[in-house]
Design a protein around this motif. Sequence first.
Motif, PDB file in Angstrom:
ATOM      1  N   TYR A 163     -30.492  67.268 -27.714  1.00  0.00           N
ATOM      2  CA  TYR A 163     -31.845  67.434 -27.195  1.00  0.00           C
ATOM      3  C   TYR A 163     -32.843  67.341 -28.339  1.00  0.00           C
ATOM      4  CZ  TYR A 163     -30.529  68.753 -22.461  1.00  0.00           C
ATOM      5  OH  TYR A 163     -30.050  68.731 -21.178  1.00  0.00           O
ATOM      6  N   PRO A 164     -33.960  66.609 -28.138  1.00  0.00           N
ATOM      7  CA  PRO A 164     -34.981  66.497 -29.197  1.00  0.00           C
ATOM      8  C   PRO A 164     -35.523  67.856 -29.626  1.00  0.00           C
ATOM      9  CG  PRO A 164     -35.394  64.917 -27.439  1.00  0.00           C
ATOM     10  CD  PRO A 164     -34.309  65.818 -26.953  1.00  0.00           C
ATOM     11  N   GLU A 165     -35.532  68.821 -28.693  1.00  0.00           N
ATOM     12  CA  GLU A 165     -36.039  70.152 -29.023  1.00  0.00           C
ATOM     13  C   GLU A 165     -35.107  70.895 -29.984  1.00  0.00           C
ATOM     14  OE1 GLU A 165     -37.180  68.989 -24.826  1.00  0.00           O
ATOM     15  OE2 GLU A 165     -35.380  68.972 -26.059  1.00  0.00           O
ATOM     16  N   SER A 166     -33.788  70.551 -29.947  1.00  0.00           N
ATOM     17  CA  SER A 166     -32.793  71.166 -30.842  1.00  0.00           C
ATOM     18  C   SER A 166     -31.908  70.057 -31.414  1.00  0.00           C
ATOM     19  CB  SER A 166     -31.942  72.187 -30.070  1.00  0.00           C
ATOM     20  OG  SER A 166     -32.753  73.166 -29.473  1.00  0.00           O
ATOM     21  N   PRO A 167     -32.444  69.262 -32.328  1.00  0.00           N
ATOM     22  CA  PRO A 167     -31.737  68.069 -32.798  1.00  0.00           C
ATOM     23  C   PRO A 167     -30.420  68.345 -33.518  1.00  0.00           C
ATOM     24  CG  PRO A 167     -33.705  68.477 -34.118  1.00  0.00           C
ATOM     25  CD  PRO A 167     -33.758  69.418 -32.963  1.00  0.00           C
ATOM     26  N   THR A 168     -30.213  69.572 -33.991  1.00  0.00           N
ATOM     27  CA  THR A 168     -28.979  69.867 -34.723  1.00  0.00           C
ATOM     28  C   THR A 168     -27.846  70.322 -33.795  1.00  0.00           C
ATOM     29  OG1 THR A 168     -29.708  72.154 -35.119  1.00  0.00           O
ATOM     30  CG2 THR A 168     -30.264  70.511 -36.788  1.00  0.00           C
ATOM     31  N   LYS A 169     -28.174  70.603 -32.542  1.00  0.00           N
ATOM     32  CA  LYS A 169     -27.167  71.087 -31.599  1.00  0.00           C
ATOM     33  C   LYS A 169     -26.690  69.944 -30.711  1.00  0.00           C
ATOM     34  CE  LYS A 169     -26.370  74.564 -27.996  1.00  0.00           C
ATOM     35  NZ  LYS A 169     -26.984  75.633 -27.170  1.00  0.00           N
ATOM     36  N   LYS A 170     -25.412  69.596 -30.833  1.00  0.00           N
ATOM     37  CA  LYS A 170     -24.863  68.478 -30.065  1.00  0.00           C
ATOM     38  C   LYS A 170     -24.527  68.941 -28.650  1.00  0.00           C
ATOM     39  CE  LYS A 170     -22.533  65.414 -32.258  1.00  0.00           C
ATOM     40  NZ  LYS A 170     -23.478  64.297 -32.073  1.00  0.00           N
ATOM     41  N   ILE A 171     -25.122  68.284 -27.677  1.00  0.00           N
ATOM     42  CA  ILE A 171     -24.897  68.626 -26.272  1.00  0.00           C
ATOM     43  C   ILE A 171     -23.763  67.786 -25.696  1.00  0.00           C
ATOM     44  CG2 ILE A 171     -25.939  68.698 -23.968  1.00  0.00           C
ATOM     45  CD1 ILE A 171     -27.061  70.758 -25.938  1.00  0.00           C
ATOM     46  N   LEU A 172     -23.773  66.507 -26.021  1.00  0.00           N
ATOM     47  CA  LEU A 172     -22.754  65.597 -25.494  1.00  0.00           C
ATOM     48  C   LEU A 172     -22.107  64.867 -26.671  1.00  0.00           C
ATOM     49  CD1 LEU A 172     -21.694  64.586 -22.694  1.00  0.00           C
ATOM     50  CD2 LEU A 172     -23.263  62.655 -22.950  1.00  0.00           C
ATOM     51  N   PRO A 173     -20.829  65.158 -26.956  1.00  0.00           N
ATOM     52  CA  PRO A 173     -20.149  64.421 -28.017  1.00  0.00           C
ATOM     53  C   PRO A 173     -19.906  62.980 -27.578  1.00  0.00           C
ATOM     54  CG  PRO A 173     -18.612  65.846 -26.887  1.00  0.00           C
ATOM     55  CD  PRO A 173     -19.966  66.142 -26.312  1.00  0.00           C
TER      56      PRO A 173
END
Length: 602
Positions: free
Chosen positions: A371-381
């Motif tokens: 998510y652009p709001e949390s660029p360091t957190k991977k949502i979908l590998p």
Amino acid sequence: MKVKKFQSDKAFSVKKFSDSFKMIGETIKHNPWTFVGYLIFTVIDSILYSSITIVVSQMTKSLTTDGQKGNNFLGLSMQWYSWAFIGLAILMLIVVFDYLTNVFTALFSKKVEIYLRIKALKKLVEIDISYYSKNQLGLIMSRVINDSQGSGDSFNDFLLNLLFTSVSFTTMMVFMYMIDPLMASIIFAIFLTLVVIVWVLFVYYRRAIIISIDVKQSIDADITDRLINIRAIKANAAEDRETMRNKELHRKYDEKLSRVIWLQSSLTFFSYTFAWSLPIVAIISAMGLYGNSMDGAELTNLIVAFASATNNILYSLMTLPVWMRGLTKLSNCIMRLNHIYDSKSLLEFIDNPQKVGDIETITFDKVTFNYPESPTKKILPEVSFTFEKNKSYAFVGETGVGKSTIAKLLLRFYDVTSGELLINGKNIKKIDHVDYLNKVGYVEQEPQILYGTVMENLKYPCFDKTDEEAIAAAKKAKIHNYIEKLPKGYDTILGERGFMFSGGQKQRLVIARLFLKDPQLLILDEATSALDNVVEREIQSELDKLMVGRTTVVIAHRLSTIKNVDEIIVLDKDGVSQKGSFDELKEKEGRFKKLYTIGLMK
């Protein structure tokens, strides 16, 4: 609640004012004749008002010079009654031009408001959805509603009073210099001194009002957010707490507003008090300069002329704070609206995109998403799979593994972080967005209901469909009987966000939209999650019929929703862990069997 520190940087202020006039210029471009009328009628009206002073002065001179023999004015011999007729004619013209000025200034003020609102709303519906996760909706709406109206009204305060002030002051100074240059210079010097003092006071007032408006808008946004979530407040018996919280917020606003009121009162008092002293200054100056050198009639004429002229000029001084305040408010309103206008969308759309045609295949090619709001957190590998026409697919997995993200990427709420999402082998970024979405039907976990009638909601966005077709869709979604029992049936107004419908009824209404749209690609994000088992079976049977001959993507937990799909894709934190039919996966060791065994898929 934090408020941004006032920025006094000169370049920043210049930019705010230039931005303001740029926006007004855009409005003028769209409404040229209204603005031309605004200027012409305002200038003529102010000249007519100023000319009354000349008429009074010359009439007095006619009566005091050689009795009633009159006097010469610009080479013409004028009697007192000639000036009386001219005065009456001017008064009649003032009535006409006053009316026209009021009409055109009000019209242009509303043109500014409407133009800025439409410009902001156009931006808000076009920008990507991530904008709304970063900005408070209440604050956005406060800017759209309050600042667009404030821009129109403040521009009117600024330009109308500036024109009157400038024309009136220029006319009177020319008139006074024609009569007595020395007296006119004294009045001019005093006027400039007063303007400088008023401006200094205004700088402090301006700073205070900017801060108070920012505080007010923050409170307005907070109140809007709380009222939107009124059910959470009532469910937790938090009414007293919210009342106390509102009192504390408004206490801070009261402090900021009190400073504004003190400065505004000082500014108004100073302007008005010294403005009214101008005629007295003119009389004293005339007596001091010419009391011993002029005869009574000549001195009287001079005093009347300058007293009348300075009385007109005092209006210019009294309106200084008004047009200064209008200019400042205009620049601040435009500055806040620019937070909307200058927002950059994360999605880019190319010129001359390709038509998608019938949807044959959809491919996720090594797609990842953050998510652009949390660029360091991977949502979908990284995931790769293909959807084929006439087949149905289901995504399962624990919460947070990216199931709903698949739906958001298919709808292009967001773009993939890496890899490619291909529609018929074409990158989704290069195809016609509107053409593609016209072939897509979407039902989400939290149904979106618009304020309006039931029929308007059913037809959204299939506005070309008939009422009969919409009713047939409602019957398929098993909501027709309920709608018929409403006070006005399909013409019943639904409250904000469908307030009067239960969660299940809202979901059925949205499913009816899907039946009406008859799309090629179905995206069902837990579409029946709010329905009871009996109603779910009824609707699922209709959905099963609709899925025939279409590409369908289902995101769900219930067995009844996914047991008949062609392929189930199991997601976990590392990506796709399993693929297969329901019967295959429930017997195979892995994530799906574990979910099925513990009852999450039943």
